[in-house]
Design a protein around this motif. Structure first.
Motif, mmCIF file in Angstrom:
data_model
loop_
_atom_site.group_PDB
_atom_site.id
_atom_site.type_symbol
_atom_site.label_atom_id
_atom_site.label_comp_id
_atom_site.label_asym_id
_atom_site.label_seq_id
_atom_site.Cartn_x
_atom_site.Cartn_y
_atom_site.Cartn_z
ATOM 1 N N ASP A 116 0.813 -1.210 0.000
ATOM 2 C CA ASP A 116 0.000 0.000 0.000
ATOM 3 C C ASP A 116 0.851 1.267 0.000
ATOM 4 O O ASP A 116 0.343 2.351 -0.257
ATOM 5 C CB ASP A 116 -0.950 0.015 1.200
ATOM 6 C CG ASP A 116 -2.106 -0.959 1.044
ATOM 7 O OD1 ASP A 116 -2.503 -1.205 -0.108
ATOM 8 O OD2 ASP A 116 -2.606 -1.462 2.057
ATOM 9 N N ASN A 118 3.819 3.465 -1.794
ATOM 10 C CA ASN A 118 4.163 3.604 -3.207
ATOM 11 C C ASN A 118 5.636 3.342 -3.505
ATOM 12 O O ASN A 118 6.014 3.174 -4.666
ATOM 13 C CB ASN A 118 3.752 4.994 -3.700
ATOM 14 C CG ASN A 118 2.242 5.117 -3.792
ATOM 15 O OD1 ASN A 118 1.601 4.462 -4.594
ATOM 16 N ND2 ASN A 118 1.662 5.950 -2.927
ATOM 17 N N ASN A 148 5.206 2.547 -7.308
ATOM 18 C CA ASN A 148 3.829 2.554 -7.781
ATOM 19 C C ASN A 148 3.272 3.975 -7.686
ATOM 20 O O ASN A 148 3.918 4.879 -7.172
ATOM 21 C CB ASN A 148 2.962 1.578 -6.984
ATOM 22 C CG ASN A 148 1.856 0.971 -7.835
ATOM 23 O OD1 ASN A 148 1.402 1.560 -8.816
ATOM 24 N ND2 ASN A 148 1.415 -0.222 -7.460
ATOM 25 N N ARG A 153 -2.779 1.952 -9.929
ATOM 26 C CA ARG A 153 -2.929 0.728 -9.145
ATOM 27 C C ARG A 153 -3.960 -0.252 -9.720
ATOM 28 O O ARG A 153 -3.994 -1.405 -9.333
ATOM 29 C CB ARG A 153 -3.301 1.064 -7.697
ATOM 30 C CG ARG A 153 -2.113 1.581 -6.910
ATOM 31 C CD ARG A 153 -2.429 1.756 -5.444
ATOM 32 N NE ARG A 153 -1.233 2.110 -4.703
ATOM 33 C CZ ARG A 153 -0.387 1.232 -4.183
ATOM 34 N NH1 ARG A 153 -0.623 -0.050 -4.327
ATOM 35 N NH2 ARG A 153 0.675 1.626 -3.528
ATOM 36 N N GLY A 158 -0.276 -4.819 -13.787
ATOM 37 C CA GLY A 158 0.649 -3.818 -13.259
ATOM 38 C C GLY A 158 1.663 -3.356 -14.289
ATOM 39 O O GLY A 158 1.737 -3.871 -15.403
#
Length: 214
Positions: A116, A118, A148, A153, A158
């Motif tokens: 969760d 980044n 990320n 997301r 991905g």
């Protein structure tokens, strides 16, 4: 004598309630994640050199990253559950004076899933590992992180990338190598029309040199 006996009983009780967690050097030679309940610890403080805020700035563009340590994070991976030290980070990117993305406030959250965040550490890598590091010493290690972005997301499969960092010049500068390695087929966007092909982030791929901030 009574005090000694009571102390011994207390210690035994504590050990029964909180069994010892074996501490293993996360950058050592033992297979990572192979011991149930172990604590894979950054024993020698390799991640310490990255902690803090770093800034790249050039002609209206800026890239700011803040890294903090997340100690003894509990990983539930399936067959083996264990604790691990992480370096986590969040960032802000401004292009031509316009803020494109800012996740810095995410550092205030205490997530139970490391993905969760980044930015989070994955492994140390050699100079010969892609992306190459010709200027690195033979025994020098860089840190590979997962990168990320909130708006990316929900992309199918991905976007595969490598985000590699290295400190130099007395640990006052941070070199970032950010490269695309594949995937990023489509982003799910059923409200605004058909999925769109996406293989990049708001932060452009490339190399950056960031300066340690006071």
């Amino acid at each position: 004598m009574k005090v000694s006996i009571y102390s011994l009983i207390f210690v035994c009780t504590i050990f029964n309630i909180y069994p010892q967690t074996p501490i293993i050097d996360m950058y050592g030679n033992e297979k990572f994640g192979g011991t149930e309940g172990a604590y894979y610890k950054d024993v020698n403080g390799f991640n310490d050199q990255y902690v803090g805020t770093w800034l790249y700035s050039n002609d209206g563009n800026s890239f700011k990253i803040t890294f903090v340590k997340k100690l003894m994070f509990y990983n539930v991976t399936g067959p083996k559950n264990y604790y691990e030290d992480y370096l986590i980070g969040e960032y802000q990117y401004i292009e031509n004076g316009v803020e494109k993305v800012n996740t810095l406030s995410n550092l205030n959250n205490s997530f139970t899933d490391i993905t969760d965040y980044n930015l989070y550490s994955q492994a140390r890598i050699f100079k010969s590992t892609y992306p190459l590091c010709p200027e690195c010493g033979e025994d020098e290690r860089r840190l590979l992180l997962n990168f990320n972005e909130p708006s990316r997301r929900n992309i199918w499969n991905g976007i595969s990338n490598k985000f590699v960092i290295r400190t130099f010049d007395g640990q006052t500068k941070l070199k970032v190598q950010f490269v695309y390695t594949g995937n990023g087929l489509e982003i799910l966007n059923s409200f605004d029309g058909p999925p769109a092909n996406v293989n990049s982030f708001s932060v452009p791929y490339g190399e950056y040199v960031l300066i340690k901030q006071p």
